[in-house]
Design a protein around this motif. Structure first.
Motif, PDB file in Angstrom:
ATOM      1  N   LYS A 134      38.032  43.247  43.995  1.00  0.00           N
ATOM      2  CA  LYS A 134      38.765  43.940  45.062  1.00  0.00           C
ATOM      3  C   LYS A 134      38.002  43.877  46.381  1.00  0.00           C
ATOM      4  CE  LYS A 134      41.299  47.205  42.115  1.00  0.00           C
ATOM      5  NZ  LYS A 134      41.475  48.620  41.723  1.00  0.00           N
ATOM      6  N   LEU A 135      36.668  44.069  46.298  1.00  0.00           N
ATOM      7  CA  LEU A 135      35.848  44.001  47.512  1.00  0.00           C
ATOM      8  C   LEU A 135      35.908  42.610  48.129  1.00  0.00           C
ATOM      9  CD1 LEU A 135      32.708  46.090  46.482  1.00  0.00           C
ATOM     10  CD2 LEU A 135      34.279  46.626  48.342  1.00  0.00           C
ATOM     11  N   GLU A 136      35.830  41.588  47.272  1.00  0.00           N
ATOM     12  CA  GLU A 136      35.890  40.216  47.779  1.00  0.00           C
ATOM     13  C   GLU A 136      37.239  39.938  48.436  1.00  0.00           C
ATOM     14  OE1 GLU A 136      32.862  37.980  44.631  1.00  0.00           O
ATOM     15  OE2 GLU A 136      35.006  38.094  44.205  1.00  0.00           O
ATOM     16  N   THR A 137      38.318  40.420  47.801  1.00  0.00           N
ATOM     17  CA  THR A 137      39.652  40.239  48.394  1.00  0.00           C
ATOM     18  C   THR A 137      39.751  40.964  49.723  1.00  0.00           C
ATOM     19  OG1 THR A 137      40.623  40.083  46.180  1.00  0.00           O
ATOM     20  CG2 THR A 137      42.120  40.574  48.014  1.00  0.00           C
ATOM     21  N   GLU A 138      39.247  42.215  49.738  1.00  0.00           N
ATOM     22  CA  GLU A 138      39.285  43.010  50.973  1.00  0.00           C
ATOM     23  C   GLU A 138      38.464  42.340  52.066  1.00  0.00           C
ATOM     24  OE1 GLU A 138      38.258  47.586  52.471  1.00  0.00           O
ATOM     25  OE2 GLU A 138      38.053  47.020  50.348  1.00  0.00           O
ATOM     26  N   LEU A 139      37.300  41.790  51.665  1.00  0.00           N
ATOM     27  CA  LEU A 139      36.441  41.127  52.647  1.00  0.00           C
ATOM     28  C   LEU A 139      37.102  39.864  53.180  1.00  0.00           C
ATOM     29  CD1 LEU A 139      33.684  41.051  54.075  1.00  0.00           C
ATOM     30  CD2 LEU A 139      32.787  39.799  52.117  1.00  0.00           C
ATOM     31  N   ASP A 140      37.732  39.090  52.290  1.00  0.00           N
ATOM     32  CA  ASP A 140      38.433  37.870  52.729  1.00  0.00           C
ATOM     33  C   ASP A 140      39.550  38.199  53.703  1.00  0.00           C
ATOM     34  OD1 ASP A 140      36.793  36.308  51.201  1.00  0.00           O
ATOM     35  OD2 ASP A 140      38.179  36.170  49.504  1.00  0.00           O
ATOM     36  N   GLU A 141      40.317  39.234  53.379  1.00  0.00           N
ATOM     37  CA  GLU A 141      41.414  39.629  54.264  1.00  0.00           C
ATOM     38  C   GLU A 141      40.897  40.102  55.617  1.00  0.00           C
ATOM     39  OE1 GLU A 141      43.484  42.585  52.068  1.00  0.00           O
ATOM     40  OE2 GLU A 141      44.513  41.152  50.737  1.00  0.00           O
ATOM     41  N   LEU A 142      39.802  40.859  55.566  1.00  0.00           N
ATOM     42  CA  LEU A 142      39.234  41.370  56.818  1.00  0.00           C
ATOM     43  C   LEU A 142      38.651  40.228  57.655  1.00  0.00           C
ATOM     44  CD1 LEU A 142      38.763  44.002  58.372  1.00  0.00           C
ATOM     45  CD2 LEU A 142      36.532  44.178  57.257  1.00  0.00           C
ATOM     46  N   LEU A 182      29.294  44.901  48.729  1.00  0.00           N
ATOM     47  CA  LEU A 182      29.516  43.842  47.755  1.00  0.00           C
ATOM     48  C   LEU A 182      28.196  43.403  47.127  1.00  0.00           C
ATOM     49  CD1 LEU A 182      31.492  41.897  46.406  1.00  0.00           C
ATOM     50  CD2 LEU A 182      31.230  40.357  48.352  1.00  0.00           C
ATOM     51  N   THR A 183      27.160  43.301  47.956  1.00  0.00           N
ATOM     52  CA  THR A 183      25.834  42.946  47.424  1.00  0.00           C
ATOM     53  C   THR A 183      25.355  43.988  46.424  1.00  0.00           C
ATOM     54  OG1 THR A 183      25.260  41.833  49.498  1.00  0.00           O
ATOM     55  CG2 THR A 183      23.440  42.439  48.051  1.00  0.00           C
ATOM     56  N   ASN A 184      25.566  45.274  46.762  1.00  0.00           N
ATOM     57  CA  ASN A 184      25.162  46.349  45.846  1.00  0.00           C
ATOM     58  C   ASN A 184      25.949  46.285  44.535  1.00  0.00           C
ATOM     59  OD1 ASN A 184      23.345  47.350  47.752  1.00  0.00           O
ATOM     60  ND2 ASN A 184      24.829  48.765  48.641  1.00  0.00           N
ATOM     61  N   VAL A 185      27.256  46.015  44.642  1.00  0.00           N
ATOM     62  CA  VAL A 185      28.089  45.910  43.439  1.00  0.00           C
ATOM     63  C   VAL A 185      27.654  44.717  42.590  1.00  0.00           C
ATOM     64  CG1 VAL A 185      30.442  45.458  42.606  1.00  0.00           C
ATOM     65  CG2 VAL A 185      30.060  47.099  44.440  1.00  0.00           C
TER      66      VAL A 185
END
Length: 737
Positions: A514-522, A306-309
């Motif tokens: 999408k990454l933020e959503t995936e990270l929140d879910e995880l 996420l940081t890279n994105v």
């Protein structure tokens, strides 16, 4: 703890040696540091945690990020175009230790070793005899007894390799970070509605239960190792029946681990646990810990991705700006701006033409115009006299007729009337003869024409020239602006390239979402797993208790069981007690900060989820969406303050940009009620748009010292001076945010 002095040397914008004297008195507890954005307030704010904890100053703890940060922080000398090779931060502070006030000095120094950081830590203690700081070491001078020697070793004889541990024990980082908070942290808690996560991440550290958890884990590992060798492999009839239930769950659950967790963490099974359950419980515990570790690893990788994105998105936005993307997006605005400027130019040109065709020429010959004015006024007098002459001549016969009539003064004789008439006619004729000597008019103009010319001369003052200058300057500015717009429109970037980058930005933004959503879910799943782990630990302890009663345990096992019980009881009691204290402190903070009196009457915090609920005086819940933006920030501030107060530590409060998003009423509450009484030492870092003249006057009775932090563009470094901006109302300018 009281911070006496902070010294920053060649770090960030602080070139050379910079000292902040932060000593306070019980009556004057506030230190006020004013500075505009970019002057060095954030560097000062971070310097305390950096000096105390080095690479662990924030929650990331990544070595590379820390090294990069320090490398970027070496002061750059703009005049000499050089970068300093060494930087340091030093803090002197008083702290109550062993019933006495001790003064320590901690200095952290960084050296640039060809792109790598060499870090040096020094811990010194004030020596009352020499009035100097002496470095802690392993020497033991003249110990009279073993007890004295032991005390000295514990207090003052610390090997250099243990200095960081000494600091961590003296001022735990998890506690310290509660006392150093900025507007950004408060805003994050208020906006993201994640206060329960913030409390949960801080609470056990606040209570010192992180050490208790580690001890429980070690004891559990010790007992499970022994138990695995003692449990019989053959299941009992009861266990066989339970196995059939587990098999059903295995068939229906999404994965094996969820099936085991659903089976072994159900509340109704707690009373049915037996010794035989311990082995599968331990197996499930092992799988769960492995799953948590894997998810934690994935979380860290996702955060890095996420940081890279985010960096990729930032670079794309910069590229978009460089090729003129901003101008492309604002094309319609530029067209409207051009139209507006063209209209203004037309109006300005017309006004200049009007002035040039009317008043301006006369302004250039002011002396001659004064002569013309005098002559015109003289001509007006001549015309006036000529009018009088004509009137007298016309009325002369009429006057004679009236005088000689019988009706005019009938008691007077006719001869006397004739003599009067003759004398009067003689006087008038003499007057007419005098008027004949008057010169004729110089200008052959009508009365109306002369009035118009005189009005024009009167209006043709020097102010007309000033107005012409003003108009021409305005015309030049407008014309230059129009030329710039035309130039930008000519160099307008390629539409296809712009759209390509816009598509790239949109794709990257989507990927980021999408990454933020995936990270929140995880993270949510990880949090659930940790909760399940806690429940599973309780089940394991219940089985261990059954085993303890069933089997004859060794003395070590008995002690371990007893300690586990005591630790568990201690943790539960301490949590319950401290959550009650936290609820009281948060309510107290809200009472101080909110301008609505008795708006929040009660605060409750769930001891498992740490969810905070607010109630009014009627017992109705106050939801977060019922609070304004300012009230949410006040709520988050009260929460952080409540946690700090609940810790029971007497550390300084350091608050960066505290008033940025607050309305007037809440600002006044913070200034008048919160800042002066929140701690024995409160350090405020503010812009002059937050603590302005009015708020400064209210805070002044409580200010022990104040500084202004100013960035000197000519020298490329920050300088410090005593005072707070201007202390007069006119001098304290307000920044526009």
């Amino acid at each position: 703890m009281i911070i006496n002095k902070i010294t920053i040397t060649d770090f960030g914008v602080y070139g050379g040696k910079n000292e902040f004297d932060f000593k306070t008195t019980p009556e004057k507890t506030v230190i006020l540091c004013g500075g505009k954005n970019g002057a060095g307030k954030t560097t000062l704010f971070e310097s305390i945690m950096l000096c105390f904890y080095g690479k662990d100053f924030d929650d990331s703890g990544r070595e590379k990020e820390y090294n990069d940060k320090i490398l970027r922080s070496f002061h750059r000398n703009l005049s000499e175009h050089t970068v300093c090779e060494e930087s340091s931060i030093s803090i002197e502070f008083d702290i109550s230790f062993d019933g006495k006030i001790q003064e320590y000095q901690i200095t952290r120094t960084w050296q640039n070793n060809e792109g790598k950081i060499d870090e040096f830590l020094s811990v010194k203690k004030s020596d009352a005899k020499s009035n100097n700081f002496q470095e802690l070491d392993v020497s033991i001078p003249n110990a009279k007894s073993w007890k004295d020697q032991h005390r000295f070793e514990e207090m003052d004889s610390i090997d250099k390799s243990d200095w960081q541990q000494f600091i961590n024990q003296l001022i735990p980082r998890g506690i310290a970070k509660l006392f150093f908070f900025d507007g950004e942290k408060i805003q994050s808690i208020a906006d993201d509605n994640n206060e329960n996560k913030y409390i949960q991440s801080s609470f056990d550290t606040l209570l010192g239960l992180d050490i208790v958890h580690q001890l429980q884990k070690d004891l559990g590992h010790f007992l499970s190792t022994i138990s695995k060798t003692q449990i019989k492999s053959s299941p009992t009839p009861k266990q066989k029946g339970r196995n059939s239930t587990l098999e059903q769950l295995l068939n229906n659950a999404p994965n094996e681990l969820d099936a085991y967790l659903k089976f072994y963490t159900r509340d109704q099974l707690l009373s049915e646990l037996s010794i035989e359950d311990l082995e599968p419980l331990l197996s499930t515990h092992e799988k769960l810990e492995k799953d948590i570790q894997e998810k934690d690893t994935i979380c860290k990788k996702l955060k890095m991705t996420l940081t890279n994105v985010q960096n990729e998105l930032l670079l794309t936005k910069e590229k978009f700006q460089k090729i003129g993307g901003g101008y492309y997006k604002k094309h319609e605005d530029m067209e409207q701006t051009k139209e507006n400027i063209s209209s203004k130019i037309a109006v300005t040109e017309k006004e200049i033409r009007d002035l040039c065709s009317t008043e301006l020429p006369f302004c250039l010959i002011s002396k001659q115009m004064q002569e013309i004015k005098n002559q015109l006024e003289s001509d007006q007098k001549i015309i006036h006299l000529n009018y009088e002459q004509e009137i007298i001549e016309k009325q002369c016969n009429k006057i004679s007729s009236v005088l000689n009539s019988e009706s005019f003064l009938p008691e007077i004789s006719q001869d006397f009337k004739k003599s009067i008439d003759a004398e009067l006619v003689k006087i008038l004729k003499n007057e007419l003869k005098n008027n004949d000597s008057i010169q004729s008019t110089f200008f052959n103009l009508s009365q109306l024409q002369m009035e118009q010319i005189l009005t024009l001369i009167e209006n043709a003052k020097t102010s007309t020239i000033d107005r012409i200058h003003e108009l021409t300057n305005s015309y030049n500015v407008q014309k230059n602006a129009l030329e710039k717009i035309d130039l930008v429109r000519k160099i307008r970037p390629d539409v296809d390239e712009i759209k390509s980058i816009m598509d790239e930005m949109e794709n990257t933004t989507t990927k980021k979402g999408k990454l933020e959503t995936e990270l929140d879910e995880l993270e949510l799943k990880l949090s659930q797993r940790k909760t399940q782990l806690g429940i599973l630990n309780a089940r394991i302890r219940s089985c261990l208790n059954l085993k303890k009663d069933h089997d004859k345990s060794t003395s070590s096992e008995k002690i371990a069981y007893s300690v586990l019980e005591v630790l568990d009881d201690y943790s539960q009691l301490l949590r319950k007690e401290k959550i009650t204290t936290l609820e009281e402190n948060v309510l107290k903070g809200l009472g101080i900060l909110l301008h609505k009196k008795d708006f929040v009457h009660k605060v409750t915090i769930d001891k498992y989820t740490f969810e905070v609920t607010l109630y009014n005086a009627k017992g109705d819940e106050i939801t977060k969406n019922m609070l304004s933006k300012g009230e949410l920030q006040i709520y988050a501030t009260a929460l952080v303050w409540g946690l700090a107060k609940t810790s029971g530590r007497t550390l300084p409060f350091m608050i960066d940009t505290p008033l940025a998003r607050l309305d007037v009423e809440h600002r006044e509450k913070l200034v008048e009620s919160f800042f002066p009484r929140t701690s024995q030492q409160t350090i405020i870092l503010s812009t002059n748009s937050e603590i302005d003249f009015e708020y400064y006057k209210k805070l002044e009775p409580f200010i022990s010292k104040s500084y202004v932090i100013e960035y000197d563009d000519s020298k490329g470094k920050t300088r410090i001076r005593d005072g707070y901006f201007g202390k007069n109302e006119g001098e304290m300018a307000v920044e526009v945010l």
